[in-house]
Every structure is written in structure tokens, then in C-alpha cells.
Design an enzyme around this catalytic site. Structure first.
Site: not given
Ligand code: T46
Length: 133
Positions: A48
């Protein structure tokens, strides 16, 4: 490609090292800190871009690759040192992969969590970057 590798201060000691993030080391005020851990080696995270969010990624332990794409150019950055921070500006697509065993990714973010700041579809990201130019 618009990213930056930040050399964090490192206080070396035979008892172990200390790195510190304070004052204006980061190019933005810190609003949120989170970390990725217990990551299977075949996992892919990210996939993303953010509209406004800026982040600093640090391999606190182990290593992983961060693939960055600004819509014109793609580059892979290997993180494996706890005293190096990868600054990802807004508007850059990122994918995290090749996690080593025990890898921990610390993320220091410029904004609180806001799902409306995410572009999670790559074609939508390319349209967004074209409109911006
Ligand atoms: C990024 C990479 C390096 C939250 O509720 N609060 C938070 O602060 C974060 C980071 C995530 N979440 C929830 C949202 C989703 O339901 O945790 C779940 C997994 O998040 P996501 O699929 O976005 O995770 P990554 O590892 O793909 O991405 C994260 C960050 O979202 C993103 O900004 O740059 O780590």
C-alpha cells in the site's frame, strides 16, 4: 527514488549499544509507534501507499527487505541494522518481504492510524501518482 536512510546516534559500549531517537532527528513530530514481530519468513506485509503519512522503519532485530515504488521507479532496500532508519515519505508504495527469523520492524509514524490515508490497490496508486504529476 525519494527515500532517506537515517544514521541514528549510536552510543557504543562493551555492555551493549544504545541508539536514541529524540529532538528533531526525524523530519516530523512523532504521533505513533508500532512494531511488527513474530513474522513468518514467507510473509509479505505492506502492499500500500499513504496519502499523507510519513514513516521511519527500523530493523530492531534481524533483517527484511522494503520494496519502494513511486509510480516511476522501484527499488529494494535491505534493513538489518538497529541504528539505521528508513524514512518513507508520503505517496510511496511499500512492500515488506524476506523477513529473517526473529525480525522485528519498528515503525515511527507522523500520524495516528487512519484507514482513509491508505491506498491499498496498486492500479489506484498509479492513477493517484499520475494525477499528482
Ligand atoms: C506500513 C507497514 C510497514 C491498526 O489498527 N493500527 C495501526 O497502527 C496499524 C499499523 C494497523 N492496524 C490494523 C489495521 C489492519 O486491520 O492492523 C491490521 C493490519 O494492518 P496492515 O495490513 O496495514 O499491516 P501491514 O503490516 O501491511 O502495514 C503496516 C502499516 O499499516 C503500514 O502503514 O507502512 O506496516
Amino acid at each position: 527514488m525519494n527515500y532517506e536512510i537515517l544514521q541514528l546516534p549510536k552510543i557504543e559500549d562493551v555492555r551493549g549499544n544504545i541508539s536514541v531517537i529524540e529532538k528533531d532527528i526525524l523530519p516530523y513530530p512523532i504521533k505513533r509507534v508500532y512494531y511488527l514481530y513474530d513474522i513468518p519468513s514467507n510473509a509479505h506485509r505492506g502492499g500500500h501507499a499513504h496519502i499523507e503519512l510519513q514513516q521511519c522503519l527500523i530493523a530492531l532485530s534481524g533483517s527484511f527487505d522494503v520494496v519502494l515504488d513511486n509510480g516511476n521507479e522501484r527499488k529494494s532496500v535491505h534493513l538489518n541494522k538497529p541504528d539505521k532508519g528508513l524514512i518513507i515519505p508520503s505517496g510511496v508504495w511499500r512492500e515488506l518481504e524476506n523477513f529473517s527469523s526473529g525480525a522485528v520492524c519498528l515503525v515511527i509514524a507522523s500520524k495516528e492510524y487512519d484507514e482513509s490515508d491508505y491506498i491499498r490497490d496498486f492500479d489506484a496508486f498509479l492513477k493517484y501518482t499520475n494525477q499528482r504529476e
